[in-house]
Design an enzyme around this catalytic site. Sequence first.
Site, short mmCIF file in Angstrom:
data_model
loop_
_atom_site.label_atom_id
_atom_site.label_comp_id
_atom_site.label_asym_id
_atom_site.label_seq_id
_atom_site.Cartn_x
_atom_site.Cartn_y
_atom_site.Cartn_z
N HIS A 101 -6.55 -10.39 -4.25
CA HIS A 101 -5.35 -9.56 -4.45
C HIS A 101 -4.07 -10.39 -4.42
CE1 HIS A 101 -7.49 -5.66 -4.23
NE2 HIS A 101 -8.23 -6.26 -3.32
N ASN A 174 -8.15 0.99 -3.57
CA ASN A 174 -8.19 0.49 -4.94
C ASN A 174 -8.03 1.65 -5.91
OD1 ASN A 174 -8.68 -2.25 -4.27
ND2 ASN A 174 -10.88 -1.89 -4.10
#
Length: 725
Positions: A101, A174
Amino acid sequence: MRALSLASLIGIASAACPYMTGELERRDTGTDDATAATEEFLSQYYMADNDTFLTSDVGGPIEDQNSLQVGDRGPTLLEDFIFRQKIQRFDHERVPERAVHARGVGAHGVFTSYGDYSNITAASFLGAEGKETPVFVRFSTVAGSRGSSDLARDVHGFATRFYTDEGNFDIVGNNIPVFFIQDAILFPDLIHAVKPRGDNEIPQAATAHDSAWDFFSQQPSSLHTLLWAMSGHGIPRSLRHVDGFGIHTFRFVTDNGDSKLVKFHWKSLQGKASMVWEEAQQVSGKNPDFMRQDLFEAIEAGRYPEWELGVQIMDEEDQLKFGFDLFDPTKIVPEEYVPITKLGKMTLNRNPRNYFAETEQVMFQPGHIVRGVDFTEDPLLQGRLFSYLDTQLNRHGGPNFEQLPINQPRVPVHNNNRDGAGQMFIPLNPNAYSPNTLNKGSPKQANQTVGKGFFTAPGRESTGRFTRAVSPSFEDVWSQPRLFYNSLTPAEQQFVVDAIRFENSNVKSSVVRNNVIIQLNRVSNDLARRVARAIGVEEPEADPTYYHNNKTTDVGTFGQKLKKLDGLKVGFLASVETPASIEAASELSKQLSEDGVDVVVVAERLSDGVDQTYSGSDAIQFDAVIVAPGAEGLFSTFSFTAPSNATSSSTLFPAGRPLQIVIDGFRFGKPVGAVGSAATALKNAGIQTSRDGVYVDKSVTSGFVDGIKDGLRTFKFLDRFKLDH
């Protein structure tokens, strides 16, 4: 202005905190304006350089454009503290990027509760109708480095922090509701497999390589998430057009200790929308910052994106009720089984003032929970509780990262944690231990009944022998991928097939490709055969052990109309040689602006009324393409043998660019149109005006504009994409 002293900040926070005044039992109803509260808090740390002299880090005025040296051509002196400070600070500007990420973009906002939900949770931010809580959200891709493209096909992170009046609460989720693995111990294996090769650091932000698909085929728990990522969810139109999910099952706990199992859902109030693969590839090459630019510009323009937070609520006894384990993070709970209960709305309405200080330094972790929320025995969640905290020690060089402004809770912190690198506060209690009498027992212990403290759900218990094994309730990893595939429209199924074909066409190992087909065949023989015939693998016979015909709802990204058109862009293709073509944009813009749609006027060169040139424009920049009346001369069929002065050839833009914008707009499934004589441009592009999503009129009438709006809501016209059968 200079930041206030930390001591004064502590005083300000203490004066405002109900816990410091003995009001331990009062439940704050929230601020009247959470957005203003965010600005008030963060502005304490702003450093503005308006109308000032340059200073050193310790405040002395300096000049720093030339090093101190001996004579005009002599060596630089070691005593030049200005040089040493400037270079040293530059050398240490970067911190280690996130292991995953790394590529992200953030925004501030506010969450507003729809009601008092104290009947299901003691969480204060859900304790009153209309209660506002400041939030910060970071969207991200998973596999790529910090400098990778926004449009890499990937799972997208959707991490939300609530700055509640009882501490920070993070939903670290997510845009896909499931994950690749069931046990956190496999996380290093997963990431090592999908990251670039160790010998040449290729490919960047991509899974189209041998090691990724080797892992996927050897770890079939990944199949469910994999199919979601190969669909439109892996390449969304924008971050404003994605849903979000908490992935794991959590617990809600009431003040009385009653607990329920819950799954968190964020539902985009813009609607869901995705690109197609070639479109996404072109965006990656033309504008790798596309996603962050879209979010930033939407917020700057006052078109604040919104999401509703909801939960699926289940009884503790339901853990195995639905034919799978609720603690398995590779499974969804279909909404037909458990509908979503809406809890509130989040609005993102403020961009960060400094990317590094806010978006890069923010640290989310699933362990940031508050009273009224509790964990479950999900083995992936249990591992994340360690990993997300541990990784920040590496990124920030010490344990005090929670003291950074973006990470600080909006309530005072009182504990016995001390010292460490980068300590920002001056603790005044010399007796940093509990229990104590020298500080009158403070800071006191808070629990379920005293001090409104966090508490574990009283009913939680666990027994059993120590074992390293997968639970039998986790073993079926094929039925739900099939459920997802069955639930897609034929066009979306084709997109999944095409994506897997593309990825595996880059896999060199025939063994890996064969193993991929074996696993896909356990999900769907149709899927496996269609992929196999394109990647040099024998088409398999059906393996029906896990086959079923079940479907669920709301798992695709196509086929549902958008709820809002805010921030969508229409390319209006005009010509400076025909001023009327540019003037026609004003009426179109007037009508579309009512729905928040921007009209971008494109012509050969910049002039009054022209927003950008053909040389800097492509269909990928627009959600719809319209050819202006009088501009049709730019759209004659391109030919390399045409005379050099043909209108389709110009030194002002690449050969054939105007016509290519129309062609690409159509083949990417976008609405396309033409006004008046410009209809010939569509003919030259080979587009039949009778097709759905094609709009032609003699002028910019209200009916024409209404058609464009309806086309934008449809977003992609799926009949333009060829199906295998």
